[in-house]
Design a protein around this motif. Structure first.
Motif, PDB file in Angstrom:
ATOM      1  N   LEU A 132      84.905  66.174  60.035  1.00  0.00           N
ATOM      2  CA  LEU A 132      85.170  64.974  60.825  1.00  0.00           C
ATOM      3  C   LEU A 132      86.550  65.044  61.464  1.00  0.00           C
ATOM      4  O   LEU A 132      86.735  64.670  62.631  1.00  0.00           O
ATOM      5  CB  LEU A 132      85.067  63.722  59.948  1.00  0.00           C
ATOM      6  N   ALA A 133      87.543  65.514  60.693  1.00  0.00           N
ATOM      7  CA  ALA A 133      88.898  65.642  61.221  1.00  0.00           C
ATOM      8  C   ALA A 133      88.945  66.666  62.346  1.00  0.00           C
ATOM      9  O   ALA A 133      89.590  66.444  63.381  1.00  0.00           O
ATOM     10  CB  ALA A 133      89.857  66.050  60.101  1.00  0.00           C
ATOM     11  N   GLU A 134      88.261  67.777  62.156  1.00  0.00           N
ATOM     12  CA  GLU A 134      88.213  68.828  63.170  1.00  0.00           C
ATOM     13  C   GLU A 134      87.597  68.317  64.473  1.00  0.00           C
ATOM     14  O   GLU A 134      88.055  68.632  65.568  1.00  0.00           O
ATOM     15  CB  GLU A 134      87.394  70.007  62.636  1.00  0.00           C
ATOM     16  N   ASN A 135      86.559  67.503  64.333  1.00  0.00           N
ATOM     17  CA  ASN A 135      85.827  67.012  65.508  1.00  0.00           C
ATOM     18  C   ASN A 135      86.328  65.668  66.022  1.00  0.00           C
ATOM     19  O   ASN A 135      85.729  65.103  66.945  1.00  0.00           O
ATOM     20  CB  ASN A 135      84.334  66.910  65.183  1.00  0.00           C
ATOM     21  N   GLY A 136      87.393  65.145  65.436  1.00  0.00           N
ATOM     22  CA  GLY A 136      87.932  63.858  65.887  1.00  0.00           C
ATOM     23  C   GLY A 136      87.008  62.692  65.614  1.00  0.00           C
ATOM     24  O   GLY A 136      86.951  61.727  66.379  1.00  0.00           O
ATOM     25  N   ARG A 137      86.285  62.749  64.481  1.00  0.00           N
ATOM     26  CA  ARG A 137      85.296  61.716  64.170  1.00  0.00           C
ATOM     27  C   ARG A 137      85.646  60.920  62.908  1.00  0.00           C
ATOM     28  O   ARG A 137      84.807  60.171  62.407  1.00  0.00           O
ATOM     29  CB  ARG A 137      83.914  62.352  63.992  1.00  0.00           C
ATOM     30  N   LEU A 138      86.863  61.077  62.404  1.00  0.00           N
ATOM     31  CA  LEU A 138      87.243  60.328  61.204  1.00  0.00           C
ATOM     32  C   LEU A 138      87.167  58.819  61.417  1.00  0.00           C
ATOM     33  O   LEU A 138      86.892  58.068  60.477  1.00  0.00           O
ATOM     34  CB  LEU A 138      88.668  60.704  60.780  1.00  0.00           C
ATOM     35  N   LYS A 139      87.395  58.382  62.642  1.00  0.00           N
ATOM     36  CA  LYS A 139      87.394  56.941  62.912  1.00  0.00           C
ATOM     37  C   LYS A 139      86.013  56.312  62.735  1.00  0.00           C
ATOM     38  O   LYS A 139      85.888  55.088  62.669  1.00  0.00           O
ATOM     39  CB  LYS A 139      87.920  56.662  64.322  1.00  0.00           C
ATOM     40  N   TYR A 140      84.982  57.138  62.651  1.00  0.00           N
ATOM     41  CA  TYR A 140      83.625  56.618  62.465  1.00  0.00           C
ATOM     42  C   TYR A 140      83.192  56.633  60.998  1.00  0.00           C
ATOM     43  O   TYR A 140      82.011  56.482  60.703  1.00  0.00           O
ATOM     44  CB  TYR A 140      82.633  57.439  63.289  1.00  0.00           C
ATOM     45  N   ILE A 141      84.130  56.819  60.087  1.00  0.00           N
ATOM     46  CA  ILE A 141      83.790  56.987  58.680  1.00  0.00           C
ATOM     47  C   ILE A 141      83.058  55.773  58.118  1.00  0.00           C
ATOM     48  O   ILE A 141      82.141  55.913  57.291  1.00  0.00           O
ATOM     49  CB  ILE A 141      85.063  57.297  57.839  1.00  0.00           C
ATOM     50  N   GLU A 142      83.415  54.566  58.549  1.00  0.00           N
ATOM     51  CA  GLU A 142      82.744  53.377  58.016  1.00  0.00           C
ATOM     52  C   GLU A 142      81.283  53.340  58.452  1.00  0.00           C
ATOM     53  O   GLU A 142      80.388  53.044  57.644  1.00  0.00           O
ATOM     54  CB  GLU A 142      83.459  52.097  58.456  1.00  0.00           C
ATOM     55  N   SER A 143      81.034  53.637  59.718  1.00  0.00           N
ATOM     56  CA  SER A 143      79.657  53.674  60.223  1.00  0.00           C
ATOM     57  C   SER A 143      78.848  54.756  59.523  1.00  0.00           C
ATOM     58  O   SER A 143      77.687  54.552  59.143  1.00  0.00           O
ATOM     59  CB  SER A 143      79.670  53.911  61.735  1.00  0.00           C
ATOM     60  N   ILE A 144      79.458  55.914  59.324  1.00  0.00           N
ATOM     61  CA  ILE A 144      78.780  57.016  58.638  1.00  0.00           C
ATOM     62  C   ILE A 144      78.481  56.627  57.195  1.00  0.00           C
ATOM     63  O   ILE A 144      77.396  56.918  56.670  1.00  0.00           O
ATOM     64  CB  ILE A 144      79.637  58.293  58.688  1.00  0.00           C
ATOM     65  N   ALA A 145      79.436  55.967  56.540  1.00  0.00           N
ATOM     66  CA  ALA A 145      79.246  55.549  55.150  1.00  0.00           C
ATOM     67  C   ALA A 145      78.062  54.589  55.020  1.00  0.00           C
ATOM     68  O   ALA A 145      77.265  54.687  54.075  1.00  0.00           O
ATOM     69  CB  ALA A 145      80.517  54.887  54.627  1.00  0.00           C
ATOM     70  N   LYS A 146      77.930  53.676  55.957  1.00  0.00           N
ATOM     71  CA  LYS A 146      76.816  52.727  55.924  1.00  0.00           C
ATOM     72  C   LYS A 146      75.484  53.456  56.071  1.00  0.00           C
ATOM     73  O   LYS A 146      74.507  53.151  55.373  1.00  0.00           O
ATOM     74  CB  LYS A 146      76.972  51.685  57.032  1.00  0.00           C
ATOM     75  N   LYS A 147      75.436  54.416  56.981  1.00  0.00           N
ATOM     76  CA  LYS A 147      74.206  55.193  57.178  1.00  0.00           C
ATOM     77  C   LYS A 147      73.894  56.025  55.937  1.00  0.00           C
ATOM     78  O   LYS A 147      72.726  56.157  55.540  1.00  0.00           O
ATOM     79  CB  LYS A 147      74.359  56.114  58.391  1.00  0.00           C
ATOM     80  N   TYR A 148      74.926  56.587  55.342  1.00  0.00           N
ATOM     81  CA  TYR A 148      74.724  57.392  54.131  1.00  0.00           C
ATOM     82  C   TYR A 148      74.169  56.514  53.008  1.00  0.00           C
ATOM     83  O   TYR A 148      73.270  56.928  52.265  1.00  0.00           O
ATOM     84  CB  TYR A 148      76.046  58.030  53.706  1.00  0.00           C
ATOM     85  N   MET A 149      74.680  55.282  52.889  1.00  0.00           N
ATOM     86  CA  MET A 149      74.182  54.360  51.868  1.00  0.00           C
ATOM     87  C   MET A 149      72.722  53.999  52.127  1.00  0.00           C
ATOM     88  O   MET A 149      71.942  53.832  51.185  1.00  0.00           O
ATOM     89  CB  MET A 149      75.040  53.096  51.822  1.00  0.00           C
TER      90      MET A 149
END
Length: 239
Positions: A132-149
């Motif tokens: 995520l850090a490499e691809n500049g996607r860390l800011k979407y971690i909350e959205s990703i976490a919800k999908k993972y849940m």
């Protein structure tokens, strides 16, 4: 210990990493870091993802689910990802870091590896965060976490039901509602009830699960009544 607490103890490390050379020698394998979902693609046939998710966050969450499932760490990774979301809300420094794309990506990757190694995170989560850090996607971690849940709940046979009311439901009413929802959803599934308070609905309740919404709020009923009263009456039909 909550991640927010760990972050406080590693602030000096965090600041030090951000002051390092902007271009670090060590980088992730380009073939791996290009896209975490692509890296896991070869494994996808061996791990059944319980839901089909769409969009960037859905793709990342599905790839994380596959990797965590392979490592038999679905619950641990879920806990770690939720800790990160909590930390992003409690730590202004961390929140700024995950959203600031002006930080060189090599520095972001190094910071992520150092911070979450210090916090004792699993390799699955650390590698995922590095991508995520490499691809500049860390800011979407909350959205990703919800999908993972969504995926882990589906894997456990759980169905999240959100009930919106004006005031919290009394314990007995919550129990009865949960039993009713269990009958509606069917056996073999576990109802996970989440209460949400919203005074704007005026009364009644709104029940949401899956793609279904049952709006029994006074606010919606009042709107329906208003529309009914405003619609012109066709007297020719009343005979």
């Amino acid at each position: 210990m909550a991640l927010a607490g760990r972050l406080r103890s590693t602030c000096s490390l965090f600041k030090g990493v951000l002051r390092t050379e902007p271009f670090l020698a060590q980088r992730l394998d380009p073939q791996y870091s290009r896209n975490y979902a692509t890296a896991a693609e070869s494994k996808e046939q061996k791990v059944k993802v319980p839901l089909t998710l769409f969009g960037g966050s859905g793709n990342y969450a599905s790839a994380l689910f596959i990797a965590a499932s392979k490592a038999n760490m679905l619950d641990k990774v879920e806990s770690e990802i939720l800790n990160i979301v909590e930390a992003s809300k409690k730590s202004p420094m961390f929140s700024q870091f995950i959203r600031d794309l002006s930080v060189p990506k090599d520095t972001r990757v190094k910071a992520v590896q150092d911070i979450f190694s210090e916090a004792g995170f699993s390799d699955v989560t650390k590698n995922f965060l590095s991508v995520l850090a490499e691809n500049g996607r860390l800011k979407y971690i909350e959205s990703i976490a919800k999908k993972y849940m969504d995926l882990t709940m589906a894997q456990r046979g759980e169905v999240k039901v959100t009930v919106t009311t004006v005031i919290p439901l009394p314990a007995q009413e919550e129990k009865e509602l949960k039993e009713t929802l269990q009958d509606v959803i069917g056996q073999g599934k576990i109802v996970k009830l989440e209460q949400k308070i919203d005074p704007s609905i005026l009364g009644g309740l709104v029940v949401e699960f899956g793609q279904k919404v049952f709006d029994m709020s006074i606010k919606t009923r009042a709107r329906q009544m208003e529309k009914f009263l405003r619609d012109p009456v066709n007297f020719e039909s009343i005979k």
